[in-house]
Design a protein around this motif. Structure first.
Motif, mmCIF file in Angstrom:
data_model
loop_
_atom_site.group_PDB
_atom_site.id
_atom_site.type_symbol
_atom_site.label_atom_id
_atom_site.label_comp_id
_atom_site.label_asym_id
_atom_site.label_seq_id
_atom_site.Cartn_x
_atom_site.Cartn_y
_atom_site.Cartn_z
ATOM 1 N N ALA A 316 -3.471 10.722 11.782
ATOM 2 C CA ALA A 316 -4.633 9.827 11.665
ATOM 3 C C ALA A 316 -5.547 10.282 10.534
ATOM 4 N N ALA A 317 -5.760 11.579 10.417
ATOM 5 C CA ALA A 317 -6.596 12.108 9.335
ATOM 6 C C ALA A 317 -5.959 11.838 7.981
ATOM 7 N N ARG A 320 -6.435 8.197 7.082
ATOM 8 C CA ARG A 320 -7.843 7.950 6.735
ATOM 9 C C ARG A 320 -8.136 8.453 5.325
ATOM 10 N N GLU A 321 -7.673 9.656 5.008
ATOM 11 C CA GLU A 321 -7.915 10.229 3.674
ATOM 12 C C GLU A 321 -7.163 9.454 2.604
ATOM 13 N N ASP A 323 -5.774 6.188 2.701
ATOM 14 C CA ASP A 323 -6.017 4.753 2.542
ATOM 15 C C ASP A 323 -7.286 4.264 3.225
ATOM 16 N N GLY A 324 -8.102 5.192 3.723
ATOM 17 C CA GLY A 324 -9.325 4.784 4.404
ATOM 18 C C GLY A 324 -9.081 4.074 5.718
ATOM 19 N N LEU A 325 -7.950 4.337 6.335
ATOM 20 C CA LEU A 325 -7.612 3.661 7.589
ATOM 21 C C LEU A 325 -8.448 4.243 8.721
ATOM 22 N N GLU A 326 -9.262 3.410 9.329
ATOM 23 C CA GLU A 326 -10.157 3.887 10.378
ATOM 24 C C GLU A 326 -9.449 4.069 11.712
ATOM 25 N N ARG A 327 -8.452 3.243 11.989
ATOM 26 C CA ARG A 327 -7.767 3.321 13.280
ATOM 27 C C ARG A 327 -6.264 3.208 13.063
ATOM 28 N N GLU A 329 -2.795 2.327 14.157
ATOM 29 C CA GLU A 329 -2.175 1.476 15.167
ATOM 30 C C GLU A 329 -0.676 1.778 15.263
ATOM 31 N N ASP A 332 1.455 1.362 12.309
ATOM 32 C CA ASP A 332 1.135 2.233 11.164
ATOM 33 C C ASP A 332 1.862 3.569 11.241
#
Length: 684
Positions: A316-317, A320-321, A323-327, A329, A332
């Motif tokens: 998850a980190a 986020r780093e 592609d800026g993916l907040e959640r 799923e 993903d």
């Protein structure tokens, strides 16, 4: 009926001549002949091994030999005609099997054999055959009274039909979904996947690219498509197959089928005196109780869930780093796992494909088993096949004896059941002074050759091939002459995965990888740098993979152990409770995983899915013997062949394991091979 190809006493089934219309007449004839012979055998006053078991094994093997091509062709060349032929035969076979299991005269004959003076003099395989037969008579309802016996028989017939309907619904749902896509939408997909999508389009007579839910296409989209919207769409179509949700909601719904299967299994178990179908299932397995299985699975979860939680947090980190993916799923996870493996380990699954062309992998795999077990695998031309992609190979011992043979059907195609499996065609059988050599089907769904290149496998697909070949060797190398306890038959379900999972280990060893890899254009073996990255990536997300399998196994066992007729199956209620306990990835509410869980509803794994993990403990510990002696140590390999592969179900699997390993199995090698640090007990 002598012109019926299914009834020919030929060395190989004449697949070039077998048609759907041959199935029912052949089965009818063999069943009628078997019934007459069983009546004669069951009437003996003083049965002996030679007068009872030998002829019974022969007629049962003839029935299996007649049915195996029909069942196989229905799976790999499915059509309305084959489906109808298969479904007309299935209730007749189920009725016969139940009738045989409830034959009191035959039961008494086996009891007389068991209690007679000759029983102690039988070889271990013979004693086990007799003991298993008596157990199976009881589990078939032979001791039930009239109305209960009739009800049990009706349940077995309906369960056979429902298992087939579950599988057909899933196949139809998989085939029903197709989607045209543009090159822009497919950005990120490797060239092999794009070529496959173009081939799908050509097959359907449309321009551009076509996506399907066949496994090579689905995995390519989930692992590589940059379009998150496309990944979600394909994910939803896949995880809602044969359900009340998704693009074909209600059209092929397996929901009512699952409910009915669970109800009937529970009713059958209660008729036989078991508290649940889970208890009935375990009556033929190594594990002794539901509590033992649940404890085993939860102990593995205790060690592996912390690792899975760390892995998911890291993924998850990373997303986020990157592609800026907040959640993160469910649709993903495969995509970002592949990106993370590429960036952090320098290994892309697709970069390995050119080094694993199927012809080279097969050649190398056959060399691996030659070194380990002293056998040669060679192609044989002129054997009938059912499709141009299919090839036949025979296995030859060091003295030139042909031990058996198998058909390889490697590629995905329409009207072919998904997944990979090994199945029997014929069993080893001694009759009239000669030995019938065993035959097997080895079926996969790999990406077929495209654009003039050979089929190029991912390393995961190489593992799959080795796995199924391990099952094949268990069937083909048996030295037991009686089909009921030879090969994979008579082996408890939670031990039958030992040879298959065991053989996978060579796919990670440098010495073996040098044999099974070679660039399809240059022949260059896997470069040292790629080899080291591959081995370093062996345990990538091992915790996530472990808890996923534990989720499936716990769900299956609890589903069957906790069934309550007053409340119904509670399929997703129990699945959610299991996920709360062990899962770290929580899928969306529309996910209908259970509707496609054919292993437990149509594939023989009901209340037995834990067998994969149970046998994985055996396999990892068995392999550790080679880690100690050398991965190609011939003496250790011959000992595994002698004590495990050749014995089939002739003795208790724990006795066979101890004969090979010199001690009972330990769980530590599995955790070590998975890169999972055991969690220490906290002091009280």
């Amino acid at each position: 009926m002598s012109d019926n190809p299914l009834l020919r006493d030929a060395p190989y089934p004449p697949f070039d001549a077998i048609r759907p219309e041959h199935a029912e007449p052949a089965i009818d004839q063999v069943l009628a002949e078997n019934r007459r012979r069983v009546a004669e055998l069951a009437g003996q006053v003083r049965p002996t091994w030679a007068s009872l078991v030998v002829p019974l094994e022969a007629i049962e093997e003839r029935l299996e030999r007649t049915w195996a091509p029909v069942s196989h062709l229905n799976a790999v060349m499915n059509s309305e005609a084959w489906r109808e032929a298969y479904n007309r035969c299935l209730p007749k076979l189920t009725d016969y099997a139940t009738e045989l299991g409830q034959n009191e005269a035959l039961y008494r004959a086996f009891r007389a054999l068991r209690e007679g003076e000759a029983y102690p003099r039988l070889e271990p395989a013979g004693q086990r055959l007799v003991d298993n037969a008596l157990r199976d008579f009881r589990l078939s309802g032979v001791e039930l009274a009239g109305p209960e016996r009739a009800r049990f028989r009706a349940i077995q017939e309906e369960l056979a039909r429902l298992g087939t309907r579950f599988e057909e619904n899933l196949l139809d749902a998989t085939q029903a979904w197709k989607r045209r896509a543009s090159a822009e939408e497919l950005a990120g997909l490797p060239e092999t996947a794009l070529a496959l999508a173009r081939r799908y389009a050509e097959r359907e007579g449309v321009d551009g690219y076509l996506l399907t839910l066949e496994m090579p296409c689905y995995l390519a989209v989930m692992g590589h498509a940059r379009s998150r919207a496309l990944r979600r769409e394909v994910y939803e179509a896949y995880v809602t197959r044969a359900s009340d949700r998704g693009p074909h909601a209600g059209r092929f719904d397996n929901g009512p089928v699952m409910e009915r299967i669970l109800a009937l299994r529970h009713e059958a178990a209660r008729l036989l005196g078991f508290a649940s179908y889970a208890e009935l299932s375990l009556a033929t397995k190594m594990a002794s109780s539901v509590e033992e299985v649940l404890g085993f699975l939860r102990e593995l979860a205790r060690h592996s869930r912390p690792a899975a939680e760390r892995e998911l947090a890291e993924l998850a980190a990373f997303a986020r780093e990157r592609d800026g993916l907040e959640r993160l799923e469910a649709w993903d996870i495969a995509y970002y796992a592949e990106r993370m493996r590429e960036e952090r380990l320098g290994l892309a699954e697709e970069a390995l494909r050119p080094y694993f062309p199927l012809p080279r992998v097969l050649e190398g795999m056959f060399e691996v088993v030659r070194r380990l077990f002293g056998i040669t695998v060679r192609p044989r031309a002129g054997v009938p096949v059912w499709h141009p992609d299919v090839s036949f190979h025979e296995i030859v011992d060091e003295d030139g004896t042909v031990l058996g043979g198998f058909w390889l059907d490697p590629y995905a195609r329409p009207h072919k059941r998904g997944g990979a499996w090994m199945d029997e065609c014929r069993a080893r059988l001694r009759r009239d002074g000669a030995v019938q050599t065993p035959l097997a089907f080895l079926t996969c769904n790999f990406t077929p050759p495209v654009q003039g290149r050979p089929a190029l496998l991912t390393h995961d697909e190489v593992l799959t091939l080795f796995h199924e070949f391990g099952h094949g060797l268990h069937h083909l190398l048996t030295r037991i002459d009686w089909p009921s306890v030879g090969g994979i038959r008579g082996v408890p379900w939670d031990a039958v995965e030992l040879p298959s999972q065991f053989l996978e280990n060579w796919c990670w060893e440098a010495e073996a990888l040098a044999l099974i890899s070679g660039h399809y254009e240059t022949g260059e073996p896997l470069p040292r740098a790629l080899l080291e990255r591959l081995r370093a990536a062996r345990n990538f997300h091992a915790g996530l993979q472990m808890v996923r399998q534990l989720e499936f196994a716990l769900f299956d066992m609890r589903l069957h152990a906790e069934y309550d007729p007053a409340r119904g199956g509670r399929v997703y209620e129990i699945l959610e409770a299991v996920r709360e306990e062990v899962a770290v990835v929580r899928p969306p509410a529309f996910n209908r995983f259970a509707h496609g869980f054919s292993h437990i509803f149509a594939g023989g794994y009901g209340a037995g899915y834990y067998s994969y993990k149970w046998a994985e403990v055996l396999a990892a510990d068995a392999y550790s013997a080679f880690e100690e002696a050398g991965v190609f140590d011939a003496a250790t390999g011959r000992r595994f062949r002698r004590e495990i592969l050749e014995q089939g179900g002739a003795r208790e699997p724990m006795a066979l394991f101890v004969a090979f390993r010199g001690r009972p199995p330990r769980v530590e090698p599995l955790l070590r091979h998975s890169g999972i640090e055991p969690v220490q007990e906290q002091p009280q």
